[in-house]
Motif scaffolding. Structure first.
Motif, mmCIF file in Angstrom:
data_model
loop_
_atom_site.group_PDB
_atom_site.id
_atom_site.type_symbol
_atom_site.label_atom_id
_atom_site.label_comp_id
_atom_site.label_asym_id
_atom_site.label_seq_id
_atom_site.Cartn_x
_atom_site.Cartn_y
_atom_site.Cartn_z
ATOM 1 N N ARG A 205 0.754 -1.135 -0.090
ATOM 2 C CA ARG A 205 0.144 -0.004 -0.064
ATOM 3 C C ARG A 205 0.827 1.400 -0.040
ATOM 4 O O ARG A 205 0.310 2.415 -0.307
ATOM 5 C CB ARG A 205 -1.053 0.220 1.178
ATOM 6 N N VAL A 208 2.723 0.862 -3.970
ATOM 7 C CA VAL A 208 1.982 0.801 -5.321
ATOM 8 C C VAL A 208 2.029 2.419 -5.781
ATOM 9 O O VAL A 208 2.077 2.528 -7.097
ATOM 10 C CB VAL A 208 0.523 0.284 -5.014
ATOM 11 N N PRO A 209 1.531 3.361 -4.902
ATOM 12 C CA PRO A 209 1.399 4.718 -5.395
ATOM 13 C C PRO A 209 2.621 5.186 -6.149
ATOM 14 O O PRO A 209 2.392 5.843 -7.254
ATOM 15 C CB PRO A 209 0.913 5.599 -4.414
ATOM 16 N N GLN A 269 -3.946 2.516 -11.930
ATOM 17 C CA GLN A 269 -3.244 2.699 -10.809
ATOM 18 C C GLN A 269 -4.212 3.346 -9.469
ATOM 19 O O GLN A 269 -4.083 2.606 -8.519
ATOM 20 C CB GLN A 269 -2.100 3.929 -11.073
ATOM 21 N N TYR A 270 -5.399 4.036 -9.997
ATOM 22 C CA TYR A 270 -6.244 4.326 -9.013
ATOM 23 C C TYR A 270 -6.929 2.903 -8.577
ATOM 24 O O TYR A 270 -7.163 2.955 -7.205
ATOM 25 C CB TYR A 270 -7.522 5.227 -9.701
ATOM 26 N N GLU A 273 -4.538 0.936 -6.148
ATOM 27 C CA GLU A 273 -4.336 1.787 -4.920
ATOM 28 C C GLU A 273 -5.634 1.475 -3.942
ATOM 29 O O GLU A 273 -5.381 1.318 -2.796
ATOM 30 C CB GLU A 273 -3.904 3.289 -5.015
#
Length: 309
Positions: A205, A208-209, A269-270, A273
């Motif tokens: 978590r 990933v961003p 990606q959103y 996440e």
């Protein structure tokens, strides 16, 4: 009756209704007018420019542009995969108690983050000037035959990305509480099992961003590989512009494709996440579709005031 009303204490009377006067934000209106005026001027300037906008839709689906867009996506995915795998190894080496491995990892990160990726691409492209022959014992060949434009682009982008991914992975691993590692060791897990089964899943978590941002940046950085004769999107656009003389138009075509690719992966990606945030937040952020539905309902409530009453 009048005397009774007059004898009511003032504290028992209801307070007067407050007349709220909204604050007027004149600066916001001025800023909005200035921004709109600038946008209008930019639109007028581009509408009067010597640009043939009619040919842009035709070139968007040209075979050369499509193959260039595919090559951009292909080299970006492979370079990011190489950078991710090598970045995990470098992060573990950097956090190791072995001074040799930690020093090697630190030096790698220091060198590849401290030099421009364009310089690294050119060094790989011209490495035959330093090592004319590649001799690995079991394999021997001319370096010019081995170091193709594709391999040059892959090494230049992938090895550079590994330095950044190493720091991202290291930050993610360090964000996991040390009690998790101690509990895993108490259960009899080895360091490798603890890293794979306990630490990395929780660190995702955090990883990933920035990793998603790095991949989107990789899509744009891949445009530099045209300097080593790899035919990606920019190189394909330049090849067409050299014959059609539509130079600016082809750069518009390339920009549209870059915007399309980055937008698609930004959405991915959103959601990625959002998936890894399930264990850290009680209420997940709304998806774009949920936001759209909420805005539609809000707009409908403004159109029908009687529904709110």
């Amino acid at each position: 009756m009048t005397d009774t009303v007059d004898k009511v204490p003032a504290s028992a009377l209801p307070p007067e209704q407050i007349k709220a006067i909204p604050v007027r934000h004149y600066g916001r209106w001025v800023a909005a007018v200035v921004v709109v005026a600038i946008l209008v001027l930019i639109g007028i300037a581009f509408s009067n420019a010597n640009i043939n906008y009619d040919v842009i839709p035709d070139y968007l689906t040209a075979d050369t542009i499509l193959s260039g867009a595919w090559a951009t996506l292909y080299i970006s995915v492979l370079s990011m995969a190489l950078g991710l795998v090598l970045g995990v190894v470098l992060a573990v080496m950097r956090m190791s108690s072995n001074p040799v491995t930690s020093t090697v990892s630190w030096f790698y990160i220091w060198f590849f983050r401290g030099t421009p990726v364009l310089v690294q691409l050119l060094l790989w492209y011209n490495i035959a000037l330093v090592f004319p022959v590649l001799n690995l014992g079991f394999y021997k060949d001319e370096m010019n035959q081995v170091m193709t434009p594709f391999l040059t682009a892959l090494l230049g982008l992938g090895l550079n990305e590994a330095a950044y991914m190493a720091e991202i992975v290291r930050a993610g691993i360090q964000s996991v509480d040390e009690g998790q590692t101690e509990a895993s060791h108490a259960l009899g897990m080895t360091r490798g099992q603890t890293l794979r089964r306990v630490v990395l899943p929780q660190a995702m978590r955090v990883i990933v961003p920035p990793s998603g941002n790095e991949f989107i940046n990789m899509l744009k950085t891949s445009s530099l590989v045209y300097t080593v004769q790899f035919t990606e999107l920019i190189k394909a656009a330049q090849d067409i512009s050299s014959t059609s003389l539509a130079v600016v138009e082809m750069y518009f075509v390339a920009s549209i494709w870059y915007l399309l690719l980055t937008s698609i992966f930004s959405i991915g990606q959103y959601y990625l996440e959002r998936r890894y945030a399930r264990g850290s937040t009680r209420n997940l952020p709304p998806t774009p579709l949920q936001r759209l539905k909420a805005n539609v309902r809000l707009f409908a409530s403004f159109r029908r005031p009687e529904a709110v009453r």
